[in-house]
Scaffold this motif. Structure first.
Motif, mmCIF file in Angstrom:
data_model
loop_
_atom_site.group_PDB
_atom_site.id
_atom_site.type_symbol
_atom_site.label_atom_id
_atom_site.label_comp_id
_atom_site.label_asym_id
_atom_site.label_seq_id
_atom_site.Cartn_x
_atom_site.Cartn_y
_atom_site.Cartn_z
ATOM 1 N N PHE A 1 0.788 -1.186 0.022
ATOM 2 C CA PHE A 1 0.114 0.043 0.057
ATOM 3 C C PHE A 1 0.825 1.385 0.185
ATOM 4 N N GLY A 2 1.367 1.577 -1.236
ATOM 5 C CA GLY A 2 2.304 2.769 -1.445
ATOM 6 C C GLY A 2 3.593 2.422 -0.959
ATOM 7 N N GLY A 3 4.219 2.606 0.102
ATOM 8 C CA GLY A 3 5.468 2.283 0.733
ATOM 9 C C GLY A 3 5.323 1.257 1.857
ATOM 10 N N ALA A 4 3.965 0.939 2.296
ATOM 11 C CA ALA A 4 4.049 -0.167 3.373
ATOM 12 C C ALA A 4 3.406 -1.497 2.850
ATOM 13 N N ILE A 5 3.766 -2.484 3.670
ATOM 14 C CA ILE A 5 3.357 -3.791 3.314
ATOM 15 C C ILE A 5 2.304 -4.255 4.201
ATOM 16 N N CYS A 6 1.271 -4.962 3.598
ATOM 17 C CA CYS A 6 -0.004 -5.274 4.460
ATOM 18 C C CYS A 6 -0.120 -6.674 4.337
ATOM 19 N N GLU A 7 -0.595 -7.487 5.307
ATOM 20 C CA GLU A 7 -1.034 -8.978 5.053
ATOM 21 C C GLU A 7 -2.270 -8.912 4.532
ATOM 22 N N THR A 8 -2.693 -9.511 3.499
ATOM 23 C CA THR A 8 -4.065 -9.926 3.103
ATOM 24 C C THR A 8 -4.436 -11.201 2.648
ATOM 25 N N MET A 9 -5.747 -11.442 2.679
ATOM 26 C CA MET A 9 -6.122 -12.948 2.246
ATOM 27 C C MET A 9 -6.873 -12.684 0.795
ATOM 28 N N VAL B 1 -24.496 -22.994 0.532
ATOM 29 C CA VAL B 1 -23.047 -23.478 0.706
ATOM 30 C C VAL B 1 -22.136 -22.441 0.767
ATOM 31 N N ALA B 2 -22.206 -21.421 -0.339
ATOM 32 C CA ALA B 2 -21.292 -20.505 -0.379
ATOM 33 C C ALA B 2 -21.179 -19.638 0.764
ATOM 34 N N ASN B 3 -22.352 -19.080 1.154
ATOM 35 C CA ASN B 3 -22.506 -18.235 2.404
ATOM 36 C C ASN B 3 -22.000 -18.937 3.645
ATOM 37 N N ALA B 4 -22.182 -20.109 3.551
ATOM 38 C CA ALA B 4 -21.685 -20.837 4.908
ATOM 39 C C ALA B 4 -20.088 -20.930 4.817
ATOM 40 N N LEU B 5 -19.548 -21.055 3.539
ATOM 41 C CA LEU B 5 -18.071 -21.191 3.555
ATOM 42 C C LEU B 5 -17.442 -19.991 3.852
ATOM 43 N N ILE B 6 -17.861 -18.737 3.228
ATOM 44 C CA ILE B 6 -17.286 -17.327 3.285
ATOM 45 C C ILE B 6 -17.588 -17.124 4.878
ATOM 46 N N ALA B 7 -18.810 -17.503 5.555
ATOM 47 C CA ALA B 7 -18.789 -16.982 6.964
ATOM 48 C C ALA B 7 -17.951 -17.717 7.708
ATOM 49 N N ALA B 8 -17.570 -18.935 7.389
ATOM 50 C CA ALA B 8 -16.662 -19.852 8.283
ATOM 51 C C ALA B 8 -15.154 -19.282 8.097
ATOM 52 N N SER B 9 -15.030 -18.643 6.984
ATOM 53 C CA SER B 9 -13.612 -18.309 6.675
ATOM 54 C C SER B 9 -13.273 -16.981 7.522
ATOM 55 N N ARG B 10 -14.114 -16.367 7.852
ATOM 56 C CA ARG B 10 -13.699 -15.245 8.672
ATOM 57 C C ARG B 10 -12.988 -15.489 9.866
ATOM 58 N N SER B 11 -13.220 -16.453 10.648
ATOM 59 C CA SER B 11 -12.670 -16.723 11.796
ATOM 60 C C SER B 11 -11.447 -17.668 11.663
ATOM 61 N N ARG B 12 -10.879 -17.745 10.335
ATOM 62 C CA ARG B 12 -9.856 -18.471 10.237
ATOM 63 C C ARG B 12 -8.238 -17.936 10.098
ATOM 64 N N TYR B 13 -8.580 -16.573 9.891
ATOM 65 C CA TYR B 13 -7.314 -15.922 9.789
ATOM 66 C C TYR B 13 -7.265 -14.651 10.975
ATOM 67 N N SER B 14 -6.074 -14.027 11.029
ATOM 68 C CA SER B 14 -5.637 -13.367 12.186
ATOM 69 C C SER B 14 -6.099 -11.757 11.992
ATOM 70 N N SER B 15 -6.145 -11.155 13.290
ATOM 71 C CA SER B 15 -6.513 -9.707 13.093
ATOM 72 C C SER B 15 -5.204 -8.983 12.299
ATOM 73 N N ASP B 16 -4.363 -9.691 12.079
ATOM 74 C CA ASP B 16 -3.203 -8.987 11.390
ATOM 75 C C ASP B 16 -3.611 -8.833 9.963
ATOM 76 N N ILE B 17 -4.629 -9.548 9.466
ATOM 77 C CA ILE B 17 -5.074 -9.323 8.085
ATOM 78 C C ILE B 17 -5.831 -8.020 7.766
ATOM 79 N N ALA B 18 -5.460 -7.051 6.828
ATOM 80 C CA ALA B 18 -5.691 -5.744 6.723
ATOM 81 C C ALA B 18 -6.910 -5.923 5.592
ATOM 82 N N LEU B 19 -6.969 -7.073 4.681
ATOM 83 C CA LEU B 19 -7.784 -6.938 3.707
ATOM 84 C C LEU B 19 -8.023 -8.357 3.137
#
Length: 336
Positions: free
Chosen positions: A86-94, A110-128
């Motif tokens: 992001f410009g000069g900074a590096i951000c972790e994204t999924m 099914v798709a909504n269930a997969l997307i909803a479940a994915s939100r708890s699988r990555y850390s708070s460091d993920i910016a986007l």
């Protein structure tokens, strides 16, 4: 509940769990069934491609989820770790990829269930969380709350085989086969690091490249080739491309156009070399500006790319929900 063929279907429970190795045959069959052919756009053995993509990336292994209905695999979703500048900074994204639902289990959530479940699988460091979904997966992704970001530009122009006469344009044969140029270009690690040390797209969002990423991304799957340039005035540069047939015409897709300095002369030289080496009817590439593309003989295509973005941190700058903020290459935008 009524199915697509008109039959009455009882409400069924959808469960989501982490992908396991024994799920691979069912998931590969699901992807092929959902997309008609998988992987799309590349001639690769599905199992080897799946493991390369999700297990060997230098950014880290993918988060993979499987949805089941009555014990049968009904859907699959994967997120790839994908550092972005992001410009000069590096951000972790999924980056969301390969979301698919078996035709027999569509409209069950099914798709909504997969997307909803994915939100708890990555850390708070993920910016986007983001993706560039194809037409089949786009409705489910957008319904899950991501913002549609339209208008990421692509540019097209004549290739080397088309220069000279209309007769040559229609008489051109298939593009030249792959060679060892990419291996040779990426073998010189010091040279590639010089190219990657450049300023990059200033105040834009772009992939955080390194040598290991380029070798993984282009050196193991697909028939990619490369040209390089070096000049005391313009610095070092590298272009990575592949050729393919589009109907009766051949096209060179410039997946990466990287220069050590922000110098349009270096871009023109790389594009000139790609035209000369590829000898295709047409050439496609992504540029950060219409002016730079025009200087290389390309114009903006009517077809643009779309991003689905879900910012997870406040105040991201540049704003990933604005198309003008993005500077992704064609290689980034390919559904690998």
């Amino acid at each position: 509940m009524t199915g697509g063929s008109g039959e009455t279907r009882a409400k069924r429970n959808v469960t989501v769990c982490a992908y396991r190795e024994e799920n691979e045959p069912a998931v590969l069959a699901l992807l092929a069934d959902a997309f008609g052919r998988w992987p799309t756009g590349l001639d690769a053995e599905p199992g080897a491609f799946f493991r390369w993509k999700h297990e060997t990336s230098p950014f880290g292994p993918s988060i993979r989820l499987v949805a089941k209905v009555d014990g049968e695999v009904a859907g699959f979703l994967a997120y790839m770790p994908w550092p972005l500048r992001f410009g000069g900074a590096i951000c972790e994204t999924m980056r969301g990829v390969d979301i698919a639902v078996a035709p027999d289990f569509q409209r069950l959530g099914v798709a909504n269930a997969l997307i909803a479940a994915s939100r708890s699988r990555y850390s708070s460091d993920i910016a986007l969380a983001w993706s560039n979904p194809n037409e089949r997966s786009r409705p489910g992704v957008l319904n899950a709350g991501r913002k549609r970001v339209d208008g990421l530009p692509r540019f097209v122009g004549f290739g080397g085989a088309a220069l000279g006469s209309v007769k040559r344009l229609f008489a051109s044969g298939p593009p030249s086969p792959a060679d060892e140029s990419l291996v040779a270009a990426l073998a010189d690690e010091a040279f590639v690091e010089r190219v990657l040390s450049g300023p990059g797209p200033v105040e834009r969002i772009s992939t955080a490249y390194d040598v290991d990423f380029l070798r993984w991304r282009y050196g193991q799957q697909g028939h990619y080739r490369a040209v390089v340039s070096e000049s005391p005035r313009t610095g070092a540069g590298i272009a990575i491309f592949r050729t393919q047939m589009h109907g009766r015409f051949s096209v060179a897709r410039v997946c990466e156009l990287l220069t050590e300095r922000d110098d349009e002369r270096a871009l023109r030289e790389l594009v000139r070399q790609v035209r000369q080496r590829a000898r295709t009817n047409f050439l496609a590439c992504a540029f950060t500006s219409s002016r730079a593309a025009a200087r290389c003989g390309l114009v903006r295509s009517r077809r643009t790319a779309m991003i689905a973005a879900n910012p997870l941190h406040d105040g991201l700058a540049p704003n990933p929900t604005q198309a003008s903020a993005w500077a992704l290459s064609l290689g980034d935008l390919e559904l690998i």
